[in-house]
Structure formats: structure tokens, C-alpha cells
Design a protein around this motif. Structure first.
Motif, PDB file in Angstrom:
ATOM      1  N   HIS A 142       0.851  -1.192   0.000  1.00 38.58           N
ATOM      2  CA  HIS A 142       0.000   0.000   0.000  1.00 38.58           C
ATOM      3  C   HIS A 142       0.883   1.237   0.000  1.00 38.58           C
ATOM      4  O   HIS A 142       2.053   1.191   0.394  1.00 38.58           O
ATOM      5  CB  HIS A 142      -0.950  -0.003   1.201  1.00 38.58           C
ATOM      6  N   THR A 143       0.327   2.340  -0.429  1.00 40.80           N
ATOM      7  CA  THR A 143       1.068   3.595  -0.555  1.00 40.80           C
ATOM      8  C   THR A 143       0.754   4.497   0.633  1.00 40.80           C
ATOM      9  O   THR A 143      -0.402   4.602   1.063  1.00 40.80           O
ATOM     10  CB  THR A 143       0.710   4.305  -1.867  1.00 40.80           C
ATOM     11  N   VAL A 144       1.785   5.133   1.165  1.00 45.44           N
ATOM     12  CA  VAL A 144       1.630   6.078   2.263  1.00 45.44           C
ATOM     13  C   VAL A 144       2.116   7.445   1.811  1.00 45.44           C
ATOM     14  O   VAL A 144       3.257   7.592   1.355  1.00 45.44           O
ATOM     15  CB  VAL A 144       2.423   5.639   3.508  1.00 45.44           C
ATOM     16  N   VAL A 145       1.235   8.446   1.907  1.00 40.88           N
ATOM     17  CA  VAL A 145       1.581   9.827   1.587  1.00 40.88           C
ATOM     18  C   VAL A 145       1.753  10.571   2.914  1.00 40.88           C
ATOM     19  O   VAL A 145       0.804  10.641   3.707  1.00 40.88           O
ATOM     20  CB  VAL A 145       0.482  10.482   0.733  1.00 40.88           C
ATOM     21  N   PRO A 146       2.925  11.105   3.198  1.00 34.36           N
ATOM     22  CA  PRO A 146       3.194  11.672   4.532  1.00 34.36           C
ATOM     23  C   PRO A 146       2.226  12.754   4.978  1.00 34.36           C
ATOM     24  O   PRO A 146       1.948  12.869   6.179  1.00 34.36           O
ATOM     25  CB  PRO A 146       4.618  12.227   4.396  1.00 34.36           C
ATOM     26  N   ASN A 147       1.706  13.557   4.040  1.00 34.36           N
ATOM     27  CA  ASN A 147       0.801  14.643   4.439  1.00 34.36           C
ATOM     28  C   ASN A 147      -0.674  14.238   4.386  1.00 34.36           C
ATOM     29  O   ASN A 147      -1.560  15.098   4.397  1.00 34.36           O
ATOM     30  CB  ASN A 147       1.042  15.880   3.578  1.00 34.36           C
ATOM     31  N   ASP A 148      -0.948  12.937   4.343  1.00 30.67           N
ATOM     32  CA  ASP A 148      -2.323  12.439   4.366  1.00 30.67           C
ATOM     33  C   ASP A 148      -3.014  12.930   5.644  1.00 30.67           C
ATOM     34  O   ASP A 148      -2.538  12.677   6.760  1.00 30.67           O
ATOM     35  CB  ASP A 148      -2.302  10.906   4.336  1.00 30.67           C
ATOM     36  N   ILE A 149      -4.131  13.619   5.496  1.00 30.30           N
ATOM     37  CA  ILE A 149      -4.803  14.200   6.667  1.00 30.30           C
ATOM     38  C   ILE A 149      -5.410  13.147   7.579  1.00 30.30           C
ATOM     39  O   ILE A 149      -5.761  13.434   8.720  1.00 30.30           O
ATOM     40  CB  ILE A 149      -5.904  15.190   6.229  1.00 30.30           C
ATOM     41  N   LEU A 150      -5.519  11.885   7.108  1.00 36.49           N
ATOM     42  CA  LEU A 150      -6.111  10.832   7.929  1.00 36.49           C
ATOM     43  C   LEU A 150      -5.073  10.044   8.729  1.00 36.49           C
ATOM     44  O   LEU A 150      -5.425   9.060   9.394  1.00 36.49           O
ATOM     45  CB  LEU A 150      -6.932   9.879   7.051  1.00 36.49           C
ATOM     46  N   ILE A 151      -3.809  10.446   8.654  1.00 36.12           N
ATOM     47  CA  ILE A 151      -2.809   9.859   9.546  1.00 36.12           C
ATOM     48  C   ILE A 151      -2.983  10.516  10.918  1.00 36.12           C
ATOM     49  O   ILE A 151      -2.785  11.715  11.080  1.00 36.12           O
ATOM     50  CB  ILE A 151      -1.378  10.072   9.020  1.00 36.12           C
ATOM     51  N   ARG A 152      -3.358   9.729  11.877  1.00 35.24           N
ATOM     52  CA  ARG A 152      -3.701  10.242  13.198  1.00 35.24           C
ATOM     53  C   ARG A 152      -2.473  10.691  13.977  1.00 35.24           C
ATOM     54  O   ARG A 152      -1.448  10.006  13.986  1.00 35.24           O
ATOM     55  CB  ARG A 152      -4.447   9.171  13.996  1.00 35.24           C
ATOM     56  N   ARG A 153      -2.566  11.832  14.640  1.00 32.28           N
ATOM     57  CA  ARG A 153      -1.500  12.323  15.519  1.00 32.28           C
ATOM     58  C   ARG A 153      -1.696  11.748  16.918  1.00 32.28           C
ATOM     59  O   ARG A 153      -2.760  11.904  17.512  1.00 32.28           O
ATOM     60  CB  ARG A 153      -1.508  13.849  15.591  1.00 32.28           C
ATOM     61  N   LEU A 154      -0.670  11.082  17.427  1.00 31.55           N
ATOM     62  CA  LEU A 154      -0.739  10.481  18.755  1.00 31.55           C
ATOM     63  C   LEU A 154       0.084  11.277  19.756  1.00 31.55           C
ATOM     64  O   LEU A 154       0.972  12.042  19.385  1.00 31.55           O
ATOM     65  CB  LEU A 154      -0.217   9.038  18.718  1.00 31.55           C
TER      66      LEU A 154
END
Length: 411
Positions: A142-154
Motif C-alpha cells: 500500500h502507498t503512504v503519503v506523509p501529508n495524508d490528513i487521515l494519519i492520526r497524531r498520537l
């Protein structure tokens, strides 16, 4: 013209070799949650959730390499050119479950969590699961885009309280261990910290950990439970604990694990960690260790010290069990395939294991009976920490494998 082309090729390889962590990654951790599911015939991998928190506490050198093969690997490639920029190996409870008869009759799903450094640019992440013949049985990319807004901040609202038990001599070249409390109430945290200190001293009483002690950073994470202890399904006892651990994993009375890896990593978000040792507030014998996942051990049984060290041999170094069952062998290792673990062999491809020690170190040879099989699988010595709780140390083959691993991560 050919000379000019040769110079260009040389310079390209020189520049590629000179690439560093900072070329591809930021000082943050990308946590990727997966669901592994299926049965003995069909396995599936699905992305569950992506999260990020500040700080990267894994390796910064040897990024595309792994010191041991493992039963699976996670591989990060630069999307623009396909080059491998990070790789790590692992084992999972899901793959172990596939060896049981239950996997022939039903489907099950298991949580898995992997940490990779946060990429600066778009990457493609591949997860490979291998069978016991070392062949890929399931894969997913799968592809990961670093600025994806759905990557949750922990860890934005604070981290779980923790104590520093040991600082490394070099924070940039070290191995980070987090002890995690399981089944300790808030009022029992002093007991947990004392248990963690006991485990630390037990670990570093063993070579080669003793000689490399300054290369380890260690914290004790105070994750509180509502109830004290752990669940015992065989006794009808189910408790509300931080990690929802339990005995009777795969119906084995002493197999103590947690299936709730997302909860485990939620407690750890924002804390400096890579390797995990879970201490369980129980005096019943049991534990488990899974490569690059966690080591889990009972803290109040008389054999706590040897067990927590033995399980760390699994979870940190990928060492195999060297014992065999007298009553019934478990065919986990096909006799026509060489195991990837450094401390056992089937003699199919012994090179790179402990052949350099035979004839040079007293007591080292090939002793039949290891990896749960009485015949066809061999260990290096008559006894070892990976064979019995009574033996006081790792054998020379295991010490060599552990030392190589520590050097891989820190030099």
C-alpha cells in the motif's frame, strides 16, 4: 565515452551508499496497524489505521537490511524509484496459530502493529508473511503519503507516565526497551517499577548483554489496570487489565499473551521505545516472546528471572526454543529446510551459524533435539538459556548471535 560512463556509475553507487537516515526520513515514528486474518489455506493482510508521533527510536543505520529473516518482513520503498529505504523482520501470533488444527476449521483475525520511521516523501509499504518453508504465503503493498490528513497524531495530550531506568551512552546508537505494566493497579506501580528493575538486572547478568549494557536505554511505563493480575480463561476468570492479557493462549495453560497490540502501542505512544517487555502481575508460571513484537512474562513466579531473559531471546534476537517435547514432537521446522534462526539447524545449510565455534570453544557441537523436535533439528550445546530455566547462561552460539545483533543496531 565508456570511461565517462564508468565514472558516472561509480559516482552513482558512491552517492547511493552515502545516503543516510535524514535523506529519507524525519525524526518521527509512523505506526501502521494491520489486521492479519484467514486460515491455513488463505491468509489476508489489511491496513487498519496509520498514526504518527514525535521521535524515532529504531535503527538509523543498515536501514534496508535485517539481521534475522523472521517469519515476515515489512519493507518500505521510495515511491519515485522503488528503492528499498527501510526493512524490518518480525514474527506473529497469527502465523503461529496457522500451525494449529483450529486453523484448518475456522477463520480468525489478529491485530499487528509495526513501527517505521516517518518518510519525507511518498512511499510504498509491503508486508510479506512467510510459511515454515521460508516461502512468501501472503503479501500486500500500500502507498503512504506523509501529508495524508487521515494519519492520526498520537501523544498530543501527553504520554503515559514512565520512569527512566537506564540511559544509553550514545542516544543516537542504542537499543530502546520499554517495560510495560500489565495487571498492576495505580497503587501497585511501585511494585511494577521494582519488578522492572529486577528484570533489568537479570537480563544484564547474562552475556553478551552484560558487556554491551551501555548501549541500551530502558524505561518503565506505568500503564494502570482496573484489576490486579491477568485473565485465566481455564478458571473462568476474566479481568479488566491494561492489555487484556490472558493465559491459555491457543488452549495452552501456560501460554500467556495479549492479542491487543493496538492497546499496547497506545500506552507507549510518544515514549522512547522499540523493543517491548510486558511484565504481568501474577505468580502463575507463563509467558511468551515474539520477534520484534513483544516479550511477556509473569513477574511474581520464582522463575521470573530466567523466563523474562529467555523470552527476550525470542523477541529481541529471534532465537528458537532449543528444547524438544518427549511426549510428542511438533513439526514446526521441516527437516529439508534450514531454519532462519541462528541457534538451531537441520543441516540443510549450516553455513553462517555456529560452525566457526566448533572445535574452538569447549562444549560446542551439534546436539540432536531442538525446535520442539527430538530428531532432525540440532542445537549447539547440551544446555542453554534457550533450552532450560535451570541453565544459568546463553550458550556460545546464542551469545554470538545476540552480540552480532547488538552490533548491527548500534555500530
Amino acid at each position: 565515452m565508456r570511461y565517462f560512463f564508468a565514472i558516472l556509475c561509480f559516482m552513482f553507487h558512491y552517492w547511493a551508499g552515502a545516503q543516510t537516515f535524514d535523506d529519507y526520513f524525519t525524526d518521527k515514528t509512523l505506526r501502521i496497524d494491520y489486521i492479519f486474518s484467514g486460515n491455513v489455506n488463505t491468509q489476508m493482510i489489511a491496513v487498519d489505521e496509520l498514526s504518527v508521533f514525535d521521535g524515532w527510536y529504531g535503527k538509523r543505520n543498515n536501514l534496508p537490511e535485517v539481521p534475522v529473516e523472521g517469519n515476515g518482513q515489512i519493507i518500505v520503498r521510495a515511491h519515485k524509484d522503488g528503492s528499498v529505504i527501510y526493512r524490518n523482520s518480525f514474527s506473529t501470533l497469527f502465523q503461529e496459530w496457522l500451525s494449529y488444527d483450529e486453523a484448518k476449521e475456522k477463520n480468525r483475525s489478529f491485530e499487528n502493529v509495526f513501527l517505521v520511521p516517518m518518510p519525507k516523501d511518498t512511499v510504498d509499504v509491503t508486508v510479506n508473511l512467510m510459511d515454515n518453508r521460508r516461502n512468501v504465503m501472503s503479501t500486500m503493498t500500500h502507498t503512504v503519503v506523509p501529508n495524508d490528513i487521515l494519519i492520526r497524531r498520537l501523544a498530543q495530550s501527553g504520554t503515559t507516565p514512565y520512569e527512566i531506568l537506564q540511559q544509553p551512552s550514545d542516544p543516537e546508537k542504542c537499543i530502546r526497551i520499554a517495560f510495560v505494566a500489565e495487571g498492576y493497579k495505580e497503587s501497585e506501580m511501585p511494585v511494577f517499577v521494582r519488578d522492572a528493575q529486577i528484570a533489568v538486572e537479570a537480563l544484564f547478568a547474562h552475556e553478551p548483554f552484560k558487556s554491551y549494557r551501555e548501549k541500551f536505554g530502558i524505561v518503565a511505563v506505568k500503564s494502570p489496570s482496573v484489576d490486579s493480575g491477568t485473565s485465566e480463561p481455564g478458571q473462568g476468570l476474566w479481568l479488566n487489565t491494561a492489555l487484556h492479557s490472558n493465559f491459555d493462549t491457543f488452549y495452552s495453560d501456560r501460554y500467556l499473551t495479549t492479542l491487543h497490540l493496538k492497546d499496547l502501542h497506545n500506552w507507549l505512544a510518544g515514549i522512547p521505545y522499540e523493543h517491548i517487555i510486558v511484565l504481568v502481575n501474577t505468580d502463575k508460571y507463563g509467558g511468551g516472546g515474539i520477534l520484534n513484537s513483544y516479550n511477556l512474562a509473569m513477574a511474581h513466579h520464582p522463575k521470573f528471572r530466567p523466563v523474562v531473559v529467555h523470552e527476550f531471546g525470542h523477541s529481541f534476537a529471534g532465537l528458537a526454543d532449543e528444547y524438544a517435547y518427549e511426549e510428542e514432537s511438533i513439526p514446526m521446522y521441516p527437516l529439508d529446510v534450514e531454519p532462519w534462526e541462528k541457534n538451531i539447524t537441520t543441516n540443510v545449510d549450516f553455513k553462517g551459524k555456529w560452525e566457526n565455534l566448533i572445535g574452538k570453544v569447549p562444549g560446542v557441537g551439534k546436539f540432536e533435539g531442538a525446535g520442539y523436535s527430538l530428531k532432525g533439528v540440532y542445537r549447539a550445546c547440551r544446555d542453554c538459556r534457550m533450552r532450560t530455566n535451570e541453565n544459568p547462561e546463553f550458550c556460545p552460539a546464542c551469545r554470538q548471535a545476540i552480540a552480532e545483533l547488538i552490533k548491527f543496531y548500534t555500530e
